[in-house]
Design an enzyme around this catalytic site. Structure first.
Site, PDB file in Angstrom:
ATOM      1  N   GLU A 173      15.532 -43.220 -47.686  1.00 10.16           N
ATOM      2  CA  GLU A 173      15.411 -43.306 -46.230  1.00 10.16           C
ATOM      3  C   GLU A 173      16.763 -43.376 -45.523  1.00 10.16           C
ATOM      4  O   GLU A 173      16.947 -44.119 -44.569  1.00 10.16           O
ATOM      5  CB  GLU A 173      14.508 -44.484 -45.812  1.00 10.16           C
ATOM      6  CG  GLU A 173      13.031 -44.221 -46.056  1.00 10.16           C
ATOM      7  CD  GLU A 173      12.122 -44.987 -45.105  1.00 10.16           C
ATOM      8  OE1 GLU A 173      12.509 -45.191 -43.935  1.00 10.16           O
ATOM      9  OE2 GLU A 173      11.022 -45.364 -45.530  1.00 10.16           O
ATOM     10  N   HIS A 216      12.698 -53.405 -46.922  1.00 10.46           N
ATOM     11  CA  HIS A 216      12.442 -53.517 -48.363  1.00 10.46           C
ATOM     12  C   HIS A 216      13.518 -54.392 -48.993  1.00 10.46           C
ATOM     13  O   HIS A 216      14.645 -54.474 -48.482  1.00 10.46           O
ATOM     14  CB  HIS A 216      12.494 -52.146 -49.043  1.00 10.46           C
ATOM     15  CG  HIS A 216      11.298 -51.286 -48.778  1.00 10.46           C
ATOM     16  ND1 HIS A 216      10.536 -50.737 -49.770  1.00 10.46           N
ATOM     17  CD2 HIS A 216      10.727 -50.876 -47.616  1.00 10.46           C
ATOM     18  CE1 HIS A 216       9.548 -50.024 -49.251  1.00 10.46           C
ATOM     19  NE2 HIS A 216       9.657 -50.089 -47.924  1.00 10.46           N
TER      20      HIS A 216
END
Length: 390
Positions: A45, A270
């Protein structure tokens, strides 16, 4: 020889107000990793090229070798940094990969796939695989399940056939599968990969389950996610396999990069996973998965893809009916008399109907056909492998 590896989904969606504290977080990630002792770092990402440059500026002195895997219209989001020379790179793009009209999800625009980097770690050849499989979005009703299973199978096949020349191979990334899911089992079984978290000798993590997403300690986990996942879930992994004549031991596997020091937010939504691996060039017997285990996984996967193909037929009929309806409405308002000044609004509405009809036709003739071919390709590959196991 010891090799230290890190993987992190950086949550770098370049959309204001959606991805919070993005610039500050990327600077913090680069600064922290730049003063670390990692040999290889895998990021997911990293959608914006400027964010990749921020990472390079702050990590480059410690990990001078880097590579970004370009794909799709916005990039794959996958990149890596290495202390050791990167000899070769390759990108395997997934097909199927979501829907272009699901703009709110966006996976289709990233051209998701599996990146491979061949790295020379002081004479030890490492194959680093990095991926970010299509997100689940709704666990109870996963409309992308067939796509995600195809991606898992494709990844396992790619790794199986390209890892032979490596002393050790690592698969790092956000798999978007939990350990109980079929996709995770397929990758581990068919790709003959082991899970570093399960094979570790020790860990410094307080969370003994290794959960990396929707964790209660993460600043970006909302109350709704805490209610749904009170302890978080494990979807980020470091998987590995030893080459012929190689022994691999996982000394430590831990979660890291929680909250940014001195800031009220985390490095990402995360948690990062790091592992310290010992690689020795000596013979070691491997306990291979039984063929019947893989056979059961393949049979279930084929069933899921069959269901996905059935859904494409339903979608195809919907877009045909949608296009016919738009055409009929456009014709109807063209032949009836509309008094001034309403005719201006009708002209606009007719244009909108024509554009909608074009969208429906493109979905039927191009996008759904592409999805069907991608699912069929994965299904046939699974059935060929299944046939040879019998």
């Amino acid at each position: 020889m010891k090799i230290k590896v890190l993987t992190l989904n950086c949550w770098g969606v370049p959309v204001p107000f959606v991805c919070k504290n993005r610039k500050e977080r990327f600077l913090a990630i680069g600064t922290e990793v730049g003063k670390s002792s990692y040999d290889i770092v895998a990021f997911q990402e990293v959608w914006h090229k400027g964010d990749f440059e921020i990472l390079k500026r702050n990590i480059g002195d410690t990990l001078p070798y880097s590579h970004y895997f370009y794909s799709g219209s916005i990039g794959s989001g996958l990149c890596l940094f290495s202390k050791h020379p990167i000899l070769e790179t390759l990108y395997h793009r997934f097909d199927p990969n979501g829907y272009c009209h699901k703009i709110q999800h966006g996976d289709w625009f990233g051209g998701k796939g599996l990146g491979l980097a061949k790295i020379d770690v002081s004479g030890t050849i490492v194959h680093l695989y990095i991926t970010h499989i299509h997100a689940e979005y709704n666990r109870e009703r996963d409309e992308y399940r067939a796509h995600r299973i195809c991606q898992a199978f494709s990844s396992s096949q790619f790794i199986k056939y390209t890892s032979n020349g490596a002393h050790v191979s690592f698969l790092c990334g956000d798999l978007n599968f939990e350990p109980v899911d079929l996709g995770y089992k397929m990758i581990c079984c068919n790709g003959t990969l082991k899970d570093a978290w399960l094979e570790k000798q020790s860990t410094q993590s307080e969370d003994k389950e290794g959960n990396t997403s929707d964790c209660p300690s993460n600043s970006y986990s909302g109350n709704n996610k805490r209610d749904k996942y009170p302890h978080g879930k494990r979807i980020d992994y470091i998987l590995y396999k030893a080459g012929e004549g190689i022994s691999v031991e996982i000394e430590d596997c831990s979660l890291t990069l929680g909250r940014v020091p001195g800031k009220p937010f985390s490095y990402s939504d995360h948690e990062a996973v790091e592992a310290t691996i010992t690689v020795d060039k000596k013979e070691q017997k491997e306990n291979k998965q039984e063929d019947q285990d893989l056979s059961a996984l393949l049979q279930e996967s084929v069933s899921i893809v069959d269901s996905g193909l059935q859904s494409t037929r339903t979608n195809s009929r919907f877009f045909i009916a949608f296009s016919v309806l738009c055409l009929a409405l456009a014709y109807f308002i063209s032949v009836i008399h509309i008094p001034y000044p309403l005719d201006y609004f009708v002209t606009f509405f007719k244009l909108l109907l024509i554009l909608s009809m074009g969208f429906g036709i493109s979905q039927f003739l191009i996008m759904i056909r592409s999805e069907v071919h991608g699912l069929e390709a994965g299904r046939l590959d699974m059935k060929n492998l299944l046939q040879n196991l019998k």
